[in-house]
Design a protein around this motif. Structure first.
Motif, PDB file in Angstrom:
ATOM      1  N   GLY A   1       0.808  -1.215   0.000  1.00  0.00           N
ATOM      2  CA  GLY A   1       0.000   0.000   0.000  1.00  0.00           C
ATOM      3  C   GLY A   1       0.842   1.266   0.000  1.00  0.00           C
ATOM      4  N   ARG A   2       2.036   1.180  -0.533  1.00  0.00           N
ATOM      5  CA  ARG A   2       2.968   2.309  -0.549  1.00  0.00           C
ATOM      6  C   ARG A   2       3.359   2.635  -1.988  1.00  0.00           C
ATOM      7  NH1 ARG A   2       7.535  -0.096   3.012  1.00  0.00           N
ATOM      8  NH2 ARG A   2       8.510   1.916   2.678  1.00  0.00           N
ATOM      9  N   THR A   3       3.785   3.859  -2.189  1.00  0.00           N
ATOM     10  CA  THR A   3       4.250   4.299  -3.498  1.00  0.00           C
ATOM     11  C   THR A   3       5.675   4.806  -3.347  1.00  0.00           C
ATOM     12  OG1 THR A   3       2.009   4.974  -4.081  1.00  0.00           O
ATOM     13  CG2 THR A   3       3.802   5.881  -5.415  1.00  0.00           C
ATOM     14  N   PRO A   4       6.603   4.341  -4.194  1.00  0.00           N
ATOM     15  CA  PRO A   4       7.974   4.831  -4.068  1.00  0.00           C
ATOM     16  C   PRO A   4       8.088   6.298  -4.475  1.00  0.00           C
ATOM     17  CG  PRO A   4       7.785   3.363  -5.958  1.00  0.00           C
ATOM     18  CD  PRO A   4       6.455   3.357  -5.259  1.00  0.00           C
ATOM     19  N   HIS A   5       8.998   6.997  -3.848  1.00  0.00           N
ATOM     20  CA  HIS A   5       9.253   8.403  -4.158  1.00  0.00           C
ATOM     21  C   HIS A   5       9.770   8.511  -5.596  1.00  0.00           C
ATOM     22  CE1 HIS A   5      11.048  12.385  -4.009  1.00  0.00           C
ATOM     23  NE2 HIS A   5      10.339  12.605  -2.909  1.00  0.00           N
ATOM     24  N   PRO A   6       9.197   9.409  -6.411  1.00  0.00           N
ATOM     25  CA  PRO A   6       9.631   9.527  -7.814  1.00  0.00           C
ATOM     26  C   PRO A   6      11.128   9.821  -7.956  1.00  0.00           C
ATOM     27  CG  PRO A   6       7.616  10.786  -7.456  1.00  0.00           C
ATOM     28  CD  PRO A   6       8.080  10.307  -6.109  1.00  0.00           C
ATOM     29  N   GLY A   7      11.679  10.644  -7.088  1.00  0.00           N
ATOM     30  CA  GLY A   7      13.110  10.944  -7.149  1.00  0.00           C
ATOM     31  C   GLY A   7      13.966   9.721  -6.884  1.00  0.00           C
ATOM     32  N   ASP A   8      13.517   8.872  -5.971  1.00  0.00           N
ATOM     33  CA  ASP A   8      14.259   7.653  -5.668  1.00  0.00           C
ATOM     34  C   ASP A   8      14.183   6.658  -6.827  1.00  0.00           C
ATOM     35  OD1 ASP A   8      14.838   8.807  -3.253  1.00  0.00           O
ATOM     36  OD2 ASP A   8      13.443   7.567  -2.100  1.00  0.00           O
ATOM     37  N   MET A   9      13.079   6.685  -7.571  1.00  0.00           N
ATOM     38  CA  MET A   9      12.972   5.811  -8.740  1.00  0.00           C
ATOM     39  C   MET A   9      13.935   6.277  -9.839  1.00  0.00           C
ATOM     40  SD  MET A   9      11.038   3.370  -7.855  1.00  0.00           S
ATOM     41  CE  MET A   9      10.645   2.538  -9.389  1.00  0.00           C
ATOM     42  N   ILE A  10      14.141   7.575  -9.941  1.00  0.00           N
ATOM     43  CA  ILE A  10      15.137   8.099 -10.893  1.00  0.00           C
ATOM     44  C   ILE A  10      16.529   7.654 -10.452  1.00  0.00           C
ATOM     45  CG2 ILE A  10      16.245  10.206 -11.757  1.00  0.00           C
ATOM     46  CD1 ILE A  10      13.394  11.499 -11.596  1.00  0.00           C
TER      47      ILE A  10
ATOM     48  N   ARG B   1      27.520   8.325  -4.346  1.00  0.00           N
ATOM     49  CA  ARG B   1      26.739   9.404  -3.723  1.00  0.00           C
ATOM     50  C   ARG B   1      25.288   8.996  -3.476  1.00  0.00           C
ATOM     51  NH1 ARG B   1      30.828  12.247  -5.906  1.00  0.00           N
ATOM     52  NH2 ARG B   1      31.432  14.156  -4.863  1.00  0.00           N
ATOM     53  N   LEU B   2      24.748   8.167  -4.332  1.00  0.00           N
ATOM     54  CA  LEU B   2      23.330   7.811  -4.225  1.00  0.00           C
ATOM     55  C   LEU B   2      23.069   6.610  -3.326  1.00  0.00           C
ATOM     56  CD1 LEU B   2      22.199   8.315  -7.932  1.00  0.00           C
ATOM     57  CD2 LEU B   2      21.857   9.868  -5.987  1.00  0.00           C
ATOM     58  N   THR B   3      24.064   5.775  -3.121  1.00  0.00           N
ATOM     59  CA  THR B   3      23.869   4.558  -2.327  1.00  0.00           C
ATOM     60  C   THR B   3      24.446   4.736  -0.930  1.00  0.00           C
ATOM     61  OG1 THR B   3      25.910   3.563  -3.158  1.00  0.00           O
ATOM     62  CG2 THR B   3      23.872   3.084  -4.372  1.00  0.00           C
TER      63      THR B   3
ATOM     64  N   ALA C   1      13.374  -3.064   4.145  1.00  0.00           N
ATOM     65  CA  ALA C   1      12.862  -1.909   4.889  1.00  0.00           C
ATOM     66  C   ALA C   1      13.759  -0.693   4.690  1.00  0.00           C
ATOM     67  CB  ALA C   1      12.760  -2.251   6.371  1.00  0.00           C
ATOM     68  N   ASP C   2      15.042  -0.918   4.395  1.00  0.00           N
ATOM     69  CA  ASP C   2      16.005   0.170   4.212  1.00  0.00           C
ATOM     70  C   ASP C   2      16.012   0.745   2.805  1.00  0.00           C
ATOM     71  OD1 ASP C   2      16.865  -0.223   6.837  1.00  0.00           O
ATOM     72  OD2 ASP C   2      18.379  -1.668   6.200  1.00  0.00           O
ATOM     73  N   GLY C   3      15.490   0.018   1.849  1.00  0.00           N
ATOM     74  CA  GLY C   3      15.533   0.473   0.466  1.00  0.00           C
ATOM     75  C   GLY C   3      15.545  -0.695  -0.490  1.00  0.00           C
TER      76      GLY C   3
ATOM     77  N   PRO D   1      18.855   3.728  -0.643  1.00  0.00           N
ATOM     78  CA  PRO D   1      17.744   4.094   0.237  1.00  0.00           C
ATOM     79  C   PRO D   1      16.515   4.485  -0.590  1.00  0.00           C
ATOM     80  CG  PRO D   1      19.755   5.186   0.933  1.00  0.00           C
ATOM     81  CD  PRO D   1      20.022   4.582  -0.419  1.00  0.00           C
ATOM     82  N   MET D   2      15.347   4.132  -0.092  1.00  0.00           N
ATOM     83  CA  MET D   2      14.085   4.464  -0.783  1.00  0.00           C
ATOM     84  C   MET D   2      13.118   5.074   0.225  1.00  0.00           C
ATOM     85  SD  MET D   2      14.343   3.415  -4.007  1.00  0.00           S
ATOM     86  CE  MET D   2      12.714   3.191  -4.638  1.00  0.00           C
ATOM     87  N   ARG D   3      12.437   6.114  -0.223  1.00  0.00           N
ATOM     88  CA  ARG D   3      11.401   6.762   0.587  1.00  0.00           C
ATOM     89  C   ARG D   3      10.053   6.516  -0.061  1.00  0.00           C
ATOM     90  NH1 ARG D   3      13.568  12.539  -0.487  1.00  0.00           N
ATOM     91  NH2 ARG D   3      13.965  11.439  -2.423  1.00  0.00           N
ATOM     92  N   ASP D   4       9.011   6.759   0.701  1.00  0.00           N
ATOM     93  CA  ASP D   4       7.678   6.742   0.129  1.00  0.00           C
ATOM     94  C   ASP D   4       7.401   8.088  -0.534  1.00  0.00           C
ATOM     95  OD1 ASP D   4       7.098   4.176   1.001  1.00  0.00           O
ATOM     96  OD2 ASP D   4       6.240   4.867   2.889  1.00  0.00           O
ATOM     97  N   ALA D   5       6.562   8.064  -1.538  1.00  0.00           N
ATOM     98  CA  ALA D   5       6.142   9.307  -2.198  1.00  0.00           C
ATOM     99  C   ALA D   5       5.383  10.155  -1.189  1.00  0.00           C
ATOM    100  CB  ALA D   5       5.272   8.996  -3.400  1.00  0.00           C
TER     101      ALA D   5
END
Length: 158
Positions: free
Chosen positions: A48-57, A126-128, A86-88, A148-152
Motif C-alpha cells: 500500500g505504498r508508493t515509491p518516491h519519484p526521485g528515488d525511482m530516478i 553518492r546515491l547509495t 525496509a532500508d531500500g 535508500p528508498m522513501r515513500d512518495a
C-alpha cells in the motif's frame, strides 16, 4: 562509501528473502532498469505504498551505471538481482571479471576532467548508502549496493 566486512551479499543468506527477485534473462541496462523498477513498484504496491519519484530516478541511474560497467569493464553481465528491504533496495550485479575496481576500494571523487573515467562510479557512491565488492567463488565478482528508498509524499488536498 562503505564496504561490508564479511556480511553476506544480498540473497546469499540472512535477511528477508521474500522480496528477493533474481533478474533471470536480464542482459542489458534497459532490461535491468525495467526489472528493478517493476520489482520495487510491485513490492511497494503490495504494501500500500508508493515509491518516491526521485528515488525511482536514482534507481534507474544506479542500475544503469552498475550494469553498464559490468558489460564494458567486467567481461559481460553474469547476473542481476534486486531485493527490496525496509532500508531500500539492494542491487547485486555479477560479472565475469575477478578485478575489483580501484574506485570500489575507496576514493569516489568526481574526475577533474574526463580521462577515460567518467561520473558513473562517483554517482553510484553518492546515491547509495552501502557498497560491497567481492570476488565470486566460481569466478568473476559481484558489486552489491543499497539504495535508500522513501515513500512518495501524500497528495495535497486541494
Amino acid at each position: 562509501m562503505h564496504l561490508t566486512d564479511g556480511t553476506a551479499l544480498p540473497g546469499a543468506g540472512g535477511g528477508p528473502r521474500a522480496a528477493w527477485v533474481p533478474g533471470a534473462g536480464v542482459t542489458t541496462a534497459a532490461a535491468s532498469r525495467a526489472h528493478a523498477e517493476t520489482t520495487v513498484r510491485a513490492h511497494r504496491t503490495s504494501q500500500g505504498r508508493t515509491p518516491h519519484p526521485g528515488d525511482m530516478i536514482d534507481l534507474s541511474l544506479v542500475v544503469s551505471e552498475l550494469v553498464t560497467n559490468a558489460i564494458r569493464h567486467g567481461g559481460g553481465l553474469a547476473g542481476f538481482d534486486v531485493m527490496t528491504t525496509a532500508d531500500g533496495v539492494r542491487i547485486a550485479v555479477h560479472d565475469h571479471s575477478d578485478v575489483i575496481p580501484q574506485a570500489a576500494l575507496g576514493g569516489a571523487d568526481l574526475p577533474p576532467m574526463h580521462q577515460g573515467n567518467g561520473y558513473g562510479w562517483p554517482l553510484v557512491t553518492r546515491l547509495t548508502s552501502r557498497i560491497d565488492a567481492r570476488r565470486r567463488p566460481a569466478g568473476g565478482k559481484t558489486i552489491a549496493v543499497l539504495l535508500p528508498m522513501r515513500d512518495a509524499p501524500a497528495p495535497a488536498d486541494g
